[in-house]
Design a protein around this motif. Structure first.
Motif, mmCIF file in Angstrom:
data_model
loop_
_atom_site.group_PDB
_atom_site.id
_atom_site.type_symbol
_atom_site.label_atom_id
_atom_site.label_comp_id
_atom_site.label_asym_id
_atom_site.label_seq_id
_atom_site.Cartn_x
_atom_site.Cartn_y
_atom_site.Cartn_z
ATOM 1 N N ASP A 420 0.836 -1.213 0.000
ATOM 2 C CA ASP A 420 0.000 0.000 0.000
ATOM 3 C C ASP A 420 0.864 1.254 0.000
ATOM 4 N N ASN A 421 1.893 1.259 0.861
ATOM 5 C CA ASN A 421 2.774 2.430 0.964
ATOM 6 C C ASN A 421 3.572 2.651 -0.317
ATOM 7 N N MET A 422 4.042 1.553 -0.919
ATOM 8 C CA MET A 422 4.823 1.695 -2.151
ATOM 9 C C MET A 422 3.967 2.283 -3.269
ATOM 10 N N GLU A 423 2.720 1.816 -3.363
ATOM 11 C CA GLU A 423 1.831 2.364 -4.397
ATOM 12 C C GLU A 423 1.639 3.862 -4.192
ATOM 13 N N LEU A 424 1.365 4.282 -2.963
ATOM 14 C CA LEU A 424 1.108 5.693 -2.682
ATOM 15 C C LEU A 424 2.351 6.550 -2.922
ATOM 16 N N GLU A 425 3.508 6.076 -2.446
ATOM 17 C CA GLU A 425 4.729 6.878 -2.559
ATOM 18 C C GLU A 425 5.192 6.998 -4.006
ATOM 19 N N ILE A 426 5.140 5.895 -4.756
ATOM 20 C CA ILE A 426 5.559 5.953 -6.162
ATOM 21 C C ILE A 426 4.582 6.809 -6.955
ATOM 22 N N ALA A 427 3.276 6.670 -6.669
ATOM 23 C CA ALA A 427 2.277 7.481 -7.373
ATOM 24 C C ALA A 427 2.482 8.966 -7.090
ATOM 25 N N ILE A 453 1.707 0.080 -10.920
ATOM 26 C CA ILE A 453 1.736 0.047 -9.448
ATOM 27 C C ILE A 453 0.359 -0.276 -8.876
ATOM 28 N N SER A 454 -0.707 0.133 -9.581
ATOM 29 C CA SER A 454 -2.055 -0.204 -9.129
ATOM 30 C C SER A 454 -2.275 -1.719 -9.177
ATOM 31 N N TYR A 567 -3.962 -10.036 -12.556
ATOM 32 C CA TYR A 567 -3.230 -8.809 -12.218
ATOM 33 C C TYR A 567 -1.832 -8.825 -12.841
ATOM 34 N N VAL A 568 -1.221 -10.007 -12.856
ATOM 35 C CA VAL A 568 0.118 -10.127 -13.453
ATOM 36 C C VAL A 568 0.069 -9.772 -14.940
ATOM 37 N N VAL A 569 -0.944 -10.301 -15.637
ATOM 38 C CA VAL A 569 -1.070 -10.008 -17.065
ATOM 39 C C VAL A 569 -1.309 -8.513 -17.288
ATOM 40 N N ASN A 570 -2.079 -7.879 -16.401
ATOM 41 C CA ASN A 570 -2.298 -6.424 -16.514
ATOM 42 C C ASN A 570 -0.993 -5.656 -16.388
ATOM 43 N N VAL A 571 -0.118 -6.079 -15.462
ATOM 44 C CA VAL A 571 1.192 -5.432 -15.317
ATOM 45 C C VAL A 571 2.009 -5.600 -16.593
#
Length: 584
Positions: A420-427, A453-454, A567-571
């Motif tokens: 959660d933190n990585m998504e917020l900080e990178i965004a 990241i989402s 989710y992996v395919v979306n990335v």
């Protein structure tokens, strides 16, 4: 000195600094990917590294940009620390070109030539294809306008006839070593305060060319400027990782060592520069240095000293790069902390000033690390499943087994917070980058990374959901899955882990070399296997092989694996630049 003249001085310095930054940013936007590839490909040994740092810095007119780019490459594992040190040495030589540009600006009236450049710049800015060239022309024009205004302001100030200024500098003994140290310290403090070595160099040239400041004290200010600019980078690197701090310390060591040996031969070395480099160099180009105006001669001497000092210092220290590397590694030890238990971004360093091209590179590396962490988290889920199936006898062994289970589930919970933190900080970081003037290509990369990241955070959620499901079953003391169920779950998780491996291969490599069909094939296998298990589960419940409640928990884990595969395919699609597809 009137207030108006003082503001003209400060304003022209501001123009100079703004022009240099604008010109540097525009050059890096024009050649960002090429600069990165040059740094990665042309540093096969210490000599090519030095030449690369020199030419890249001379091109972008910013040693800070080259240093930050180099540190980013060290963080990413694309350059060794030794290679980075050689590039930083070259950057110190490349940045001396700035002094020569200033010497020319202080010696000649160049303000008349800038107005056509402004006119051409504004036309090109409104032409989408050439707007970066227009930005460069605007930056160059502001730089030259600042230099021209500085030159005129210096003449208006007439410091050479200002008795108060003359008396102040005359109070220092020109032959005293203490005087040299005083001006060296002053140069370092000024550079640190204004955060610009170019501004301090310009002030030094004004003082020397006006006759107010003796050349020896002026050169001491230049030496101090070399140290002051490294203090800034070291403070900026304090919040960064060990490799970044080591590279910044190597930069400081390089400059401090140079100042120490130059102080031993201070006056003889300056005399050598004046007589041999400036004198004979001017004669070589047919310039009569004896009849050159003293102001012009002094600014050329400052630029020549700056170049000679950095070139000779690099030639001395390039042979000792392995020793410098060992020294900075000895001084700065890696932080002893469990990265699995503490959230910290590894590649994004807020302390450094970066262009969008560099910021995108660092964000990509951070997202790559994000993907690795999520696969590690999925590995913990697999371990948790194994622990939940282990039968233990009563007593201490049972207590120890439960403690291990709780400890592992707690780590999975922490990893969910990390995701959660990585998504917020990178965004947040990417949002700040997107505020800059970006190319269409860079905008596309940022959109793709926000999607990545989402989806990676969703992978973390899926792992956590599986962990909670296993934990609920374990804490409720429900019956274990039968051997067939465990075997099928392990097969499903093995397929899911394969898809995560493929995703991380793409994140860490080049898109052109990646076979995306392998990812789609694994996803089809996961979907087909999920459908097969769904049918088998209904039959097993009907045949009373296990209860409906056990079958529900079992299928919850299977479905979460299938979602994780989506989710992996979306990335992968986001990184490859393909459109999102509908899946069952």
């Amino acid at each position: 000195m009137s207030v108006l003249v003082l503001f003209k001085l400060l304003g022209s310095l501001a123009l100079l600094m703004f022009g240099m930054k604008s010109m540097s940013d525009a050059l890096q936007k024009m050649a960002g990917p090429q600069l990165r590839h040059a740094l990665g490909a042309m540093t096969t040994n210490r000599f090519t590294g030095l030449l690369t740092g020199m030419f890249v810095t001379a091109s972008v007119q910013s040693s800070t940009a080259t240093t930050v780019m180099t540190v980013s490459f060290v963080n990413a594992g694309l350059l060794t620390l030794a290679q980075a040190i050689s590039v930083i040495m070259g950057a110190n030589i490349g940045t001396t070109l700035t002094a020569w540009i200033m010497a020319a600006g202080m010696s000649f009236n160049i303000t008349d030539a800038i107005y056509p450049a402004f006119f051409m710049g504004i036309i090109l800015i409104y032409m989408k294809k050439y707007r970066f060239i227009g930005d460069f022309l605007f930056g160059l024009s502001f730089l030259l306008l600042g230099l021209g205004t500085l030159r005129i302001t210096g003449q208006e100030m007439d410091l050479g006839h200002n008795q108060a200024v003359l008396n102040f500098f005359a109070s220092f003994d020109p032959d005293s070593f203490l005087t040299t140290l005083t001006f060296l310290l002053l140069g370092g403090v000024l550079t640190f305060c204004v955060q610009s070595s170019a501004a301090v160099m310009a002030i030094t040239m004004i003082l020397c060319s006006s006759g107010a400041l003796p050349i020896y004290q002026g050169i001491a200010l230049v030496l101090g400027e070399n140290i002051g600019t490294t203090v800034t980078s070291n403070l900026a690197a304090m919040s960064a990782n060990s490799q970044a701090r080591r590279a910044a310390l190597a930069h400081m060591f390089f400059n401090v060592f140079g100042v120490l040996w130059i102080l031993v031969i201070f006056h003889p070395f300056i005399d050598f520069v004046i007589n041999s480099v400036v004198g004979k160099g001017a004669a070589l180009f047919g310039v009569d240095i004896e009849h050159t105006p003293i102001a012009q001669k002094l600014t050329i001497t400052l630029a020549a000293f700056h170049t000679c000092f950095n070139v000779i210092n690099a030639m001395i220290l390039i042979w000792f790069i392995p020793q410098i590397e060992k020294f900075v590694c000895w001084v700065i030890k890696p932080k002893k902390q469990d990265e699995e238990e503490d959230f910290r971004l590894h590649f994004i360093t807020a302390g450094f000033m970066k262009t969008p091209e560099l910021s995108v590179l660092e964000a990509q590396k951070e997202i790559q690390d994000f993907g690795i962490r999520m696969q590690r988290m999925f590995g913990m889920v697999q371990e948790l499943l194994d622990l939940s199936s282990t039968k233990s006898s009563s007593g201490k062994e049972k207590d120890k087994h439960e403690q291990e289970f709780v400890k592992l589930f707690t780590r999975i919970e922490k990893y969910e917070n990390i995701s959660d933190n990585m998504e917020l900080e990178i965004a947040k970081y990417l949002e700040n980058v997107s505020d800059a003037h970006l190319s269409d290509d860079t905008k596309g990369k940022i959109r793709a990374m926000l999607r990545e990241i989402s989806e990676l955070e969703s992978i973390g959620d899926a792992c956590y959901n599986m962990g909670r499901t296993i934990n609920r079953k374990f804490q409720a003391k429900q019956d274990h899955f039968n051997e067939q169920q465990y075997s099928r779950l392990h097969q499903m998780m093995n397929l899911t882990d394969q898809s995560l491996t493929q995703m991380n291969m793409l994140m860490g490599g080049r898109r052109e070399a990646f076979d995306v069909n392998r990812t789609f094939n694994i996803e089809n296998e996961i979907n087909n296997y999920r459908n097969q298990l769904k049918s088998q589960n209904i039959n097993s419940v009907n045949n009373h092989e296990y209860t409906y409640a056990e079958g529900t928990v079992y299928m919850d884990l299977v479905n979460e694996c299938e979602k994780l595969g989506d989710y992996v395919v979306n990335v992968v699609e986001a990184r490859m630049g393909t459109r999102q597809t509908q899946r069952n």
